[in-house]
Design a protein around this motif. Structure first.
Motif, mmCIF file in Angstrom:
data_model
loop_
_atom_site.group_PDB
_atom_site.id
_atom_site.type_symbol
_atom_site.label_atom_id
_atom_site.label_comp_id
_atom_site.label_asym_id
_atom_site.label_seq_id
_atom_site.Cartn_x
_atom_site.Cartn_y
_atom_site.Cartn_z
ATOM 1 N N PHE A 57 9.601 4.490 -12.539
ATOM 2 C CA PHE A 57 9.205 3.634 -11.404
ATOM 3 C C PHE A 57 8.016 4.260 -10.654
ATOM 4 N N ASP A 96 4.893 3.855 -12.809
ATOM 5 C CA ASP A 96 4.410 2.464 -12.819
ATOM 6 C C ASP A 96 3.751 2.099 -11.487
ATOM 7 N N THR A 97 4.380 2.512 -10.394
ATOM 8 C CA THR A 97 3.849 2.142 -9.073
ATOM 9 C C THR A 97 2.472 2.781 -8.869
ATOM 10 N N ASN A 98 2.348 3.982 -9.378
ATOM 11 C CA ASN A 98 1.051 4.671 -9.284
ATOM 12 C C ASN A 98 0.009 3.962 -10.171
ATOM 13 N N TYR A 115 -0.176 -0.111 -8.977
ATOM 14 C CA TYR A 115 -0.395 -0.490 -7.575
ATOM 15 C C TYR A 115 -1.093 0.594 -6.759
ATOM 16 N N MET A 153 4.459 7.387 -5.046
ATOM 17 C CA MET A 153 5.720 7.363 -4.279
ATOM 18 C C MET A 153 6.493 8.679 -4.365
#
Ligand SMILES: C[S@@+](CC[C@H](N)C(=O)[O-])C[C@H]1O[C@@H](n2cnc3c(N)ncnc32)[C@H](O)[C@@H]1O
Length: 375
Positions: free
Chosen positions: A195, A198-200, A203, A207
């Motif tokens: 997660f 992916d967020t890095n 988007y 995190m």
């Protein structure tokens, strides 16, 4: 103790009534939930026998049922000959209790009062207080507080408590549950790592500063929260001990607010893996010393091959389990206090060590602490 949220004083903890209703009472307003309790034959048989084998305590007596729910105990009290039964229920279940009393022809004896026992006014003192107030490991839900307050306000000096006594039991156990929970926890952390990635990637926000708090949150959920389980007696690996006893006639709010118990238990041979501890309770219906029951009835929620209850047992798992040898002793201290943010939940801490032999010079394992949450 201080009177802050979760603290207890002579008057008990300060409670936000709105939040308490939303968090605690609301489920009791549903028939499906009352049905679960009414379908627990161990519970039902014990309360039924306690009343009908001891009708002398009910015949022509004034009875108060604290938390009547569906009204079952109040109806039995009336059937056993009570002159009057005040059946107090905090939720809308009171309407069903009223219907049920009428449907069983005892509406002139059973007076259902909708309201919190702490707030209601009764027109007279009572001879008997009956209540089914027990939560997981006895004290979860903290409903005993309400029974104590009702007793101090409404029970005649010669009155009788049903049940009259309660005990909390603890035993060392073996269990396969810990392995499964550890696997769940590890899976969640693997998922968190992808997660983060992916967020890095998609988007543009890293995190990873939240990894530690997420890990703590999930550790608490998967590894440090007490688990409900119906244990087989063969999973117990040392003599159960009593962590706390209550005489319901004399217990105070302060008594009910915490448990502090030291223990020393020899582990039985043949298992060699200590997975953790289990907690359960029993209650007795003995009457009072000057007015004892004709027949003492006991309701136990101990591990049983034949008879389980909806309470089951609460299981507190060590991570990792401890290896031991025959004759080793586990000793330590169990401390249970009210959760700071919710007086109906408990924080529970085992401080323990494994002693390799009875010999004072035996090898001592270091102290390990496990915090659990009875949620
Ligand atoms: C465990 S259930 C038992 C219901 C019923 N007496 C029986 O044995 O089937 C406890 C009931 O007590 C009620 N209750 C809990 N605290 C109460 C309080 N302070 N005042 C009135 N009712 C309460 C709950 O809403 C719930 O219906």
């Amino acid at each position: 103790m201080s009177r802050g949220a979760g603290g207890a004083s002579m008057a008990g903890p300060v409670v936000d009534k709105g939040a308490d209703f939303a968090n605690y009472f609301c489920t009791y307003a549903f028939l499906y939930h009352q049905k679960e309790m009414l379908s627990d034959s161990v519970r039902m048989d014990a309360y039924h026998a306690s009343i009908f084998k001891n009708t002398k305590h009910f015949k022509n007596k004034i009875v108060l049922d604290v938390g009547t729910g569906s009204g079952i105990l109040a109806i039995w009290a009336a059937q056993a000959g009570a002159k009057k039964v005040y059946a107090v229920e905090a939720t809308k279940m009171a309407e069903h209790a009223r219907q049920l009393a009428a449907g069983n022809g005892v509406q002139d004896i059973v007076e259902v009062i909708e309201g919190s026992i702490e707030d209601v006014e009764l027109p007279e003192m009572v001879d008997v207080i009956i209540s089914e107030w027990m939560g997981y490991f006895l004290i979860r839900e903290s409903m005993f507080d309400s029974v104590i307050k009702a007793r101090d306000r409404w029970l005649k000096p010669t009155g009788v408590m049903y049940p009259s006594h309660a005990r909390m039991w603890v035993a060392p156990i073996r269990s396969g549950l810990g392995k499964a929970k550890l696997q769940d926890y590890e899976n969640v952390m693997v998922d968190w790592d992808s997660f983060i990635q992916d967020t890095n990637d998609y988007y543009g926000v890293n995190m990873s500063v939240l990894t530690k708090p997420f890990q703590e949150e999930q550790k608490k959920y998967y590894l440090q929260t007490a688990l409900w389980n119906n244990l087989h007696p063969s999973q117990i690996i040392g003599a159960p001990f009593i962590a706390k006893e209550f005489d319901c006639l004399t217990a105070s709010l302060k008594d009910a607010a915490s448990v502090h118990s030291s223990f020393q238990v020899e582990l039985w041979e043949g298992q060699l893996k200590l997975s953790g501890f289990a907690g359960w309770f029993d209650v007795q219906f003995k009457g009072r010393a000057e007015d004892p029951a004709d027949q003492i009835i006991e309701l136990t929620t101990s591990p049983s091959a034949e008879k389980s209850t909806h309470w089951g047992q609460q299981v507190f798992l060590l991570q990792p389990p401890l290896d031991y040898e025959c004759g080793n002793i586990i000793e330590g201290q169990l401390d249970i206090t009210r959760a700071k943010d919710n007086h109906r939940l408990m924080d529970l801490k085992f401080t323990h060590r494994l002693i390799r032999s009875r010999d004072a010079n035996g090898v001592l394992a270091p102290f390990t602490c496990s915090d659990f949450y009875l949620e």
